[in-house]
Design a protein around this motif. Structure first.
Motif, short mmCIF file in Angstrom:
data_model
loop_
_atom_site.label_atom_id
_atom_site.label_comp_id
_atom_site.label_asym_id
_atom_site.label_seq_id
_atom_site.Cartn_x
_atom_site.Cartn_y
_atom_site.Cartn_z
N CYS A 122 -11.00 -19.58 4.23
CA CYS A 122 -10.44 -20.45 5.45
C CYS A 122 -10.40 -21.73 5.57
CB CYS A 122 -11.41 -19.50 6.66
SG CYS A 122 -12.94 -20.43 6.75
N CYS A 139 -17.71 -19.08 3.94
CA CYS A 139 -18.46 -19.47 5.08
C CYS A 139 -19.22 -18.12 5.78
CB CYS A 139 -17.35 -20.07 6.13
SG CYS A 139 -16.30 -18.82 6.76
N SER A 188 -12.79 -23.75 6.29
CA SER A 188 -13.21 -24.57 6.91
C SER A 188 -14.49 -25.15 6.60
CB SER A 188 -13.93 -23.74 8.39
OG SER A 188 -14.42 -22.53 8.00
N CYS A 236 -15.38 -23.83 2.66
CA CYS A 236 -15.07 -22.24 2.50
C CYS A 236 -13.91 -22.26 1.82
CB CYS A 236 -14.80 -21.39 3.67
SG CYS A 236 -14.55 -19.71 3.58
N CYS A 250 -15.04 -13.72 5.46
CA CYS A 250 -14.56 -14.38 4.33
C CYS A 250 -14.75 -13.82 2.88
CB CYS A 250 -14.28 -16.08 4.64
SG CYS A 250 -13.52 -16.72 5.62
ZN LIG Z 1 -14.19 -18.99 5.66
#
Ligand SMILES: [Zn+2]
Ligand SMILES: [Zn+2]
Ligand SMILES: [Zn+2]
Ligand SMILES: [Zn+2]
Length: 510
Positions: A57, A75, A59, A54, A79
């Motif tokens: 963030c 994600c 992740s 992502c 976001c």
């Molecule tokens: Zn994210």
């Protein structure tokens, strides 16, 4: 009382060090000097696959998912709709990939995000530009050829100007240099490290034996806390090194890596051929006669000027010299032999390397240290720790104590490296002690260690845990606090064990 907002540093500027931070009072070890949130962050330049992360963030994505407007990977709608993404969504929409095979230039997002500050946040933008050349004389001056052959920079410029259509010209190189030389690698548990720009942290001066320790909190939006890693005197520069595993580096290799970050390091370690007496790059002289007791040869070969790539290397005792080319070739050969050795059993491989090269490399040479560290990690890994013998554990402890001496010189005080080593060492000592005590309870004939040994192991284990506790205290994350309380209870258990052992030993001998 600990003053929460006590100001411990200020920003100063001079020709030598550029803009940097100095302590304005004596700072004891382990104090928070400042905390701050990142100005911007981006995916790691080393991230291999471009659509499994992502961009907001950072992740990892289990299934590819994209923003419905710009088609860059995010994600969740959270976001995708975040204010941070809104700023860049339209720009990124202009440069969605043309085909499935196109790789998105994720590595350029950090510079793009910094450049966006120009029209969105004047205050941050000015602070960001303040970081230009803040490394002072330690700023690497590149010649035109180097700049022209920098493909990554060319691609970055194309991305910003052509793909994103951002009309930024003169500041592009300045901001790209700032990100390259002063962004900080954020390391959190369970997350791939990524670079971020911190406006105060970015001003820390470069040194290869730094006096600050940086910690990050994922749950607080990657809040950075800069701690004093040791006592810092009033007026001292606050320093940091972006490289990891400093005990496994020699000056030439370390400086080459720093050059890639546009830093030309002139720190105390880099300017000293002995590297603060660690001898991390030293060869053992083959021309010096072996010492009387048949031990190691006395002379070590060091570069006359560690800062110059072509410097001659010379023995400190007999003045035997070799060219930098010879030193380089020797080193390459040794590194290749270490990397190429195909051996089923890594333990045999590392031990072989240490044995074969003990007359060529100083025991603290970084290749020897890399071997010792791998061996130590192997012997203390969770899988192995359960069923290895006391003799094996003793061997691991000796390796660990050996590494600790070096860490005390090169990554002293409250460094993360020292914390990790102390904790593993303490745990191994504790396991060895409980194994020995259990054996003795079964039958006194099973004793492997003598009493003197046991007492010194108790002493060392307590020392390791107490020190590890001080370092772990800096880690304020949930996981960090969990480890902290584990260390605390290990100390209790160890003290109880010691008391019981003393009791039974005294009653046994009386
Ligand atoms: Zn994210
Ligand atoms: Zn978008
Ligand atoms: Zn240095
Ligand atoms: Zn010599």
């Amino acid at each position: 009382m600990e003053g929460l907002n006590e100001v411990l540093f200020r920003i100063v500027e001079n020709d030598q060090d550029g803009k940097h931070l100095i302590a304005i009072r004596d700072i004891p070890a382990g104090k928070v000097i400042f905390s701050e949130s990142p100005l911007a962050q981006g995916p790691s330049p080393d991230h291999p696959n471009d659509d499994d992360i992502c961009i907001i963030c950072l992740s990892e994505l289990e299934h590819p998912k994209v923003c419905s407007n710009c088609f860059w990977p995010v994600c969740s709608s959270e976001c995708g709709r975040s204010s941070r993404h809104k700023m860049e969504c339209a720009t990124l929409a202009a440069c969605a990939r043309e085909s499935e095979e196109d790789l998105l230039p994720l590595r350029h997002l950090l510079v793009m995000r910094c450049l966006q500050m120009k029209h969105r946040d004047q205050y941050s933008w000015e602070k960001l530009l303040d970081m230009e050349d803040h490394h002072g004389v330690q700023t690497l001056i590149r010649n035109i050829e180097d700049e022209l052959s920098d493909m990554d920079r060319m691609e970055l410029k194309y991305f910003i100007r052509e793909s994103c259509g951002m009309g930024i010209k003169s500041e592009l190189d300045i901001v790209a240099d700032i990100v390259q030389s002063s962004s900080i690698q954020v390391e959190c548990e369970l997350q791939e490290p990524f670079p971020a720009v911190y406006l105060t942290g970015g001003l820390l001066a470069q040194a290869c034996v730094p006096n600050t320790v940086l910690r990050f909190d994922r749950d607080q939006k990657y809040l950075l806390s800069a701690f004093s890693g040791r006592k810092i005197a009033k007026g001292e520069k606050l320093t940091f090194c972006p490289l990891k595993n400093l005990i496994r580096t020699g000056t030439r290799e370390r400086r080459r890596k720093l050059n890639k970050r546009l830093i030309n390091c002139f720190c105390d370690r880099c300017t000293d051929p002995t590297e603060c007496q660690s001898h991390s790059s030293a060869f053992i002289c083959q021309k010096c006669p072996p010492s009387n007791h048949g031990g190691q040869r006395p002379g070590v070969i060091l570069p006359r000027n560690p800062m110059a790539d072509e410097s001659e290397w010379a023995c400190q005792i007999c003045n035997y010299t070799m060219t930098s080319d010879t030193a380089d070739k020797l080193l390459h050969r040794l590194r290749d032999s270490l990397e190429a050795t195909k051996c089923e059993d890594s333990e045999v491989k590392f031990k072989d390397f240490l044995r074969t090269n003990r007359d060529i490399l100083h025991p603290n040479h970084y290749l020897m240290v890399a071997c010792k560290e791998s061996l130590f990690n192997l012997k203390t890994s969770d899988a192995r720790a359960l069923d290895i013998s006391i003799a094996d554990k003793l061997e691991a402890v000796d390796l660990g104590l050996d590494l600790l001496k070096l860490v005390d010189i090169l990554e002293p005080g409250l460094s993360e490296m020292r914390g990790k080593l102390l904790l593993t060492l303490g745990t191994t000592l504790q396991e060895m002690l409980s194994q020995e005590i259990m054996n003795r309870m079964e039958s006194p004939d099973q004793a492997e260690l003598d009493e003197r040994h046991i007492y010194s192991a108790f002493h060392d284990a307590l020392f390791c845990f107490e020190e590890a506790k001080k370092i772990q205290r800096l880690n304020k994350t949930a996981k960090g606090r969990e480890v902290y309380s584990t260390i605390k209870s290990s100390i209790h258990v160890l003290k109880d064990m010691k008391r019981d052992f003393e009791k039974s030993y005294n009653s046994g001998t009386n």
